[in-house]
Design a protein around this motif. Structure first.
Motif, short mmCIF file in Angstrom:
data_model
loop_
_atom_site.label_atom_id
_atom_site.label_comp_id
_atom_site.label_asym_id
_atom_site.label_seq_id
_atom_site.Cartn_x
_atom_site.Cartn_y
_atom_site.Cartn_z
N ARG A 43 0.83 -1.21 0.00
CA ARG A 43 0.00 0.00 0.00
C ARG A 43 0.86 1.26 0.00
N LEU A 44 2.02 1.18 0.67
CA LEU A 44 2.92 2.33 0.75
C LEU A 44 3.89 2.41 -0.43
N GLY A 45 3.84 1.42 -1.32
CA GLY A 45 4.70 1.43 -2.49
C GLY A 45 6.13 1.02 -2.21
N ILE A 46 6.34 0.18 -1.19
CA ILE A 46 7.68 -0.26 -0.82
C ILE A 46 7.91 -1.67 -1.34
N PRO A 47 9.04 -1.95 -1.96
CA PRO A 47 9.33 -3.32 -2.42
C PRO A 47 9.33 -4.30 -1.26
N VAL A 48 8.90 -5.52 -1.53
CA VAL A 48 8.79 -6.55 -0.50
C VAL A 48 9.58 -7.79 -0.91
N ALA A 49 10.25 -8.40 0.08
CA ALA A 49 10.95 -9.66 -0.14
C ALA A 49 10.66 -10.59 1.03
N HIS A 50 10.95 -11.88 0.80
CA HIS A 50 10.74 -12.85 1.86
C HIS A 50 12.04 -13.49 2.34
N ALA A 51 13.14 -13.15 1.72
CA ALA A 51 14.44 -13.70 2.09
C ALA A 51 15.33 -12.59 2.65
N VAL A 52 15.90 -12.84 3.83
CA VAL A 52 16.74 -11.83 4.47
C VAL A 52 17.95 -11.48 3.61
N ASP A 53 18.47 -12.46 2.87
CA ASP A 53 19.64 -12.20 2.03
C ASP A 53 19.37 -11.14 0.96
N ASP A 54 18.10 -10.91 0.64
CA ASP A 54 17.78 -9.85 -0.33
C ASP A 54 18.19 -8.48 0.19
N LEU A 55 18.31 -8.35 1.50
CA LEU A 55 18.79 -7.09 2.07
C LEU A 55 20.19 -6.77 1.56
N LEU A 56 21.02 -7.80 1.46
CA LEU A 56 22.41 -7.59 1.03
C LEU A 56 22.49 -7.13 -0.42
#
Length: 268
Positions: free
Chosen positions: A51-64
């Motif tokens: 709703r806020l237009g922020i990308p979403v991921a389900h894997a913590v490694d995507d942070l890197l």
């Protein structure tokens, strides 16, 4: 970066965005099957992020991967529900909003354990995330009293409100250096469903706390029977809102008038 999953992690995310912080990525638990149809449903945090237009991921490694392209100042964790691996912690700095007065009630269910134990006060701590289970240094804490009739839902709402303000205010003023945790350490294990069954031989205050937790149940004439609310009157527990198996919630007196328990008949 923001990591969170349940509804109580939504207000801090919304507040960070409203305060002008750029959230590069939200990491949350994968969609789950809910209801009889088995339809996949996103977590409350995922719904809010989209709703806020922020990308979403389900894997913590995507942070890197995101951090490698656009360096991030800080990761914020609120009720994420999973441990963050050491190789991620070594690359990024994280703060965690924890809903207890650390080191009391480290772990998965700090709100529930504080209520069940009969604590008079709990609170929220903004802490530095490290590899140990809620062992990091603390930037700041705010106490929240637990009233004699406070329910777990009411306590969660209060803690989220207080914690959200604490998070936004400390990010605005600067985190400073965290202080080591001091005091007796206790652990808040996840609530086992078996713990929600009422033991009528237990002290009445303990049973009252269990009902205030939510989900407390017993049996009546061999059928499962939930008690959603109760009062203590003259040292005895008096149900207020109940739910017989297969029926909606109802007033206890209305149920009693319909069920007509025999003299001396009580829950099992």
């Amino acid at each position: 970066m923001y990591l969170g999953t349940p509804q109580m992690a939504v207000p801090p995310l919304e507040a960070l965005v409203e305060a002008g912080h750029e959230v590069a990525l939200v990491v949350t638990n994968p969609d789950r099957r809910r209801g009889r149809g088995g339809t996949l449903s996103p977590s409350p945090v995922k719904e809010a992020a989209e709703r806020l237009g922020i990308p979403v991921a389900h894997a913590v490694d995507d942070l890197l991967a995101v951090h490698a392209e656009h360096p991030v100042d800080l990761g914020v964790v609120v009720a994420y529900g999973r441990l963050i691996k050491p190789h991620v912690l070594s690359e990024l700095d994280f703060v965690n909003l924890h809903f207890s007065l650390l080191p009391r009630w480290r772990g998965a269910a700090p709100v529930e354990r504080a209520l069940l134990e009969g604590d008079d006060v709990t609170g929220v701590c903004l802490m530095q995330l490290e590899e140990g289970l809620d062992t990091g240094g603390v930037y700041d804490c705010v106490e929240v009293p637990i009233g004699a009739d406070t329910t777990a839902d009411e306590l969660r709402h209060e803690l989220v409100d207080v914690g959200t303000r604490l998070l936004v205010d400390r990010l605005a003023s600067g985190l400073g250096e965290p202080e080591p945790q001091t005091g007796e350490t206790t652990y808040a294990a996840k609530i086992d469903p078996a713990e929600l069954r009422i033991d009528w031989s237990a002290p009445v205050e303990q049973t009252h706390r269990l009902i205030r937790l939510g989900g407390a149940w017993t049996t009546f004439r061999g059928a499962r029977f939930k008690i959603h609310a109760a009062n203590i009157v003259d040292g005895e527990l008096v149900p207020v809102t109940v739910q017989p198996e297969g029926k909606p919630r109802m007033d206890y007196e209305a149920w009693r008038n319909g069920a007509r328990p025999a003299d001396g008949e009580w829950f099992e």
